[in-house]
Design an enzyme around this catalytic site. Structure first.
Site, PDB file in Angstrom:
ATOM      1  N   GLY A 262       0.835  -1.194   0.000  1.00 13.05           N
ATOM      2  CA  GLY A 262       0.000   0.000   0.000  1.00 13.05           C
ATOM      3  C   GLY A 262       0.866   1.237   0.000  1.00 13.05           C
TER       4      GLY A 262
ATOM      5  N   GLN B 110       3.353   9.945   0.837  1.00 12.89           N
ATOM      6  CA  GLN B 110       4.607   9.180   0.808  1.00 12.89           C
ATOM      7  C   GLN B 110       5.377   9.354  -0.495  1.00 12.89           C
ATOM      8  OE1 GLN B 110       2.667   5.319   2.105  1.00 12.89           O
ATOM      9  NE2 GLN B 110       4.650   5.159   3.101  1.00 12.89           N
TER      10      GLN B 110
ATOM     11  N   CYS C   7       6.250  -0.044   7.029  1.00 12.16           N
ATOM     12  CA  CYS C   7       5.874   1.151   6.278  1.00 12.16           C
ATOM     13  C   CYS C   7       7.033   1.510   5.365  1.00 12.16           C
ATOM     14  CB  CYS C   7       5.583   2.296   7.250  1.00 12.16           C
ATOM     15  SG  CYS C   7       5.183   3.848   6.420  1.00 12.16           S
ATOM     16  N   LEU C   8       6.737   1.818   4.103  1.00  7.45           N
ATOM     17  CA  LEU C   8       7.816   2.139   3.161  1.00  7.45           C
ATOM     18  C   LEU C   8       8.588   3.387   3.577  1.00  7.45           C
ATOM     19  CD1 LEU C   8       6.171   1.356  -0.311  1.00  7.45           C
ATOM     20  CD2 LEU C   8       7.764  -0.047   1.000  1.00  7.45           C
TER      21      LEU C   8
ATOM     22  N   HIS D  89      -3.816   1.639   7.942  1.00  3.61           N
ATOM     23  CA  HIS D  89      -2.446   2.176   7.979  1.00  3.61           C
ATOM     24  C   HIS D  89      -2.296   3.338   6.988  1.00  3.61           C
ATOM     25  CE1 HIS D  89       2.044   2.017   8.132  1.00  3.61           C
ATOM     26  NE2 HIS D  89       1.883   2.535   6.925  1.00  3.61           N
ATOM     27  N   GLU D  90      -2.747   3.104   5.750  1.00  4.03           N
ATOM     28  CA  GLU D  90      -2.577   4.133   4.710  1.00  4.03           C
ATOM     29  C   GLU D  90      -3.438   5.354   5.000  1.00  4.03           C
ATOM     30  OE1 GLU D  90      -0.139   3.777   2.907  1.00  4.03           O
ATOM     31  OE2 GLU D  90       0.177   1.620   3.079  1.00  4.03           O
TER      32      GLU D  90
ATOM     33  N   HIS E 200      -1.836   7.972   7.034  1.00  2.51           N
ATOM     34  CA  HIS E 200      -0.917   8.863   6.315  1.00  2.51           C
ATOM     35  C   HIS E 200      -1.618  10.139   5.861  1.00  2.51           C
ATOM     36  CE1 HIS E 200       2.868   6.741   6.063  1.00  2.51           C
ATOM     37  NE2 HIS E 200       2.275   5.627   5.703  1.00  2.51           N
TER      38      HIS E 200
HETATM   39 ZN   LIG Z   1       3.057   3.748   5.767  1.00  2.00          ZN
END
Ligand SMILES: [Zn+2]
Length: 191
Positions: A49, A54, A95-96, A137-138, A141
């Site tokens: 995701g 991000q 998380c990226l 999670h996303e 952000h």
């Molecule tokens: Zn993340």
């Protein structure tokens, strides 16, 4: 006119990750190009995701796919989580924007999401399990809420040095930006 968009992932503590994102107003070619480039970035980074902040865009766009199969691609534009329900589940979340850090995060199993698709159609659906986990999670952000904010004090302690290392790396890569921010803070104090 097709634009060749290519995104890099903004790493913690990049300031845009702390911003609340703005709603998307136009469901146009630019949005489709952005979403396409977000999926490309997500796959290249082996993520499940990705949220627009991000990749440096302060917009309410999420892309995700809980599987390897592209037909499960999910795009959520201007999403709202209208309900969260079910058992509270602990999951090792990554998380990226926090490479190498995985933390046990507790979230409810299910969520109901109202969102626009790429054509501008509003839909509402309930998700469970891994997909619901990714969405929650996303979605964080878009509100400027990060993995580190969801950690228990014990998890934060466990990842303290890894988090500090990210901050150090960020500062080292941007000496001018960090100096400008420090000067700004100094100026604000004098006012
Ligand atoms: Zn993340």
């Amino acid at each position: 006119m097709a634009r060749n968009l290519e995104f890099e992932v903004v790493l913690y503590p990049g300031p845009i990750l702390r911003k609340v994102s703005d709603p998307v107003a136009h469901f146009d070619e630019e949005l489709r190009a952005t979403v396409g480039a977000m999926f490309a970035r997500m796959r290249k980074s082996k993520g499940v995701g990705l949220a627009a902040p991000q990749v440096g865009l302060q917009q309410r766009i999420l892309v995700l796919n809980p599987s390897e199969d592209e037909k499960n691609d999910l795009v959520l534009v201007n999403p709202t989580i209208v309900a969260r329900a079910g058992e509270r589940v602990v999951f090792d979340e990554g998380c990226l924007s926090f490479p190498g850090i995985y933390a046990e995060i507790t979230r409810p199993d299910r969520c109901t999401v109202r969102a626009y698709d790429l054509s501008g159609e509003l839909t509402e659906r309930e998700y469970a399990g891994f997909t619901s986990r990714i969405i929650q999670h996303e979605y964080d952000h878009l509100e400027g809420v990060l993995l580190v904010d969801r950690m228990t004090p014990a998890e934060k302690l466990k990842h303290k040095s890894a988090l500090e290392e990210l901050v150090t790396r960020y500062k080292r890569a941007r000496p001018a930006e960090v100096a400008a921010q420090a000067a700004e803070r100094e100026g604000a104090r004098k006012e």
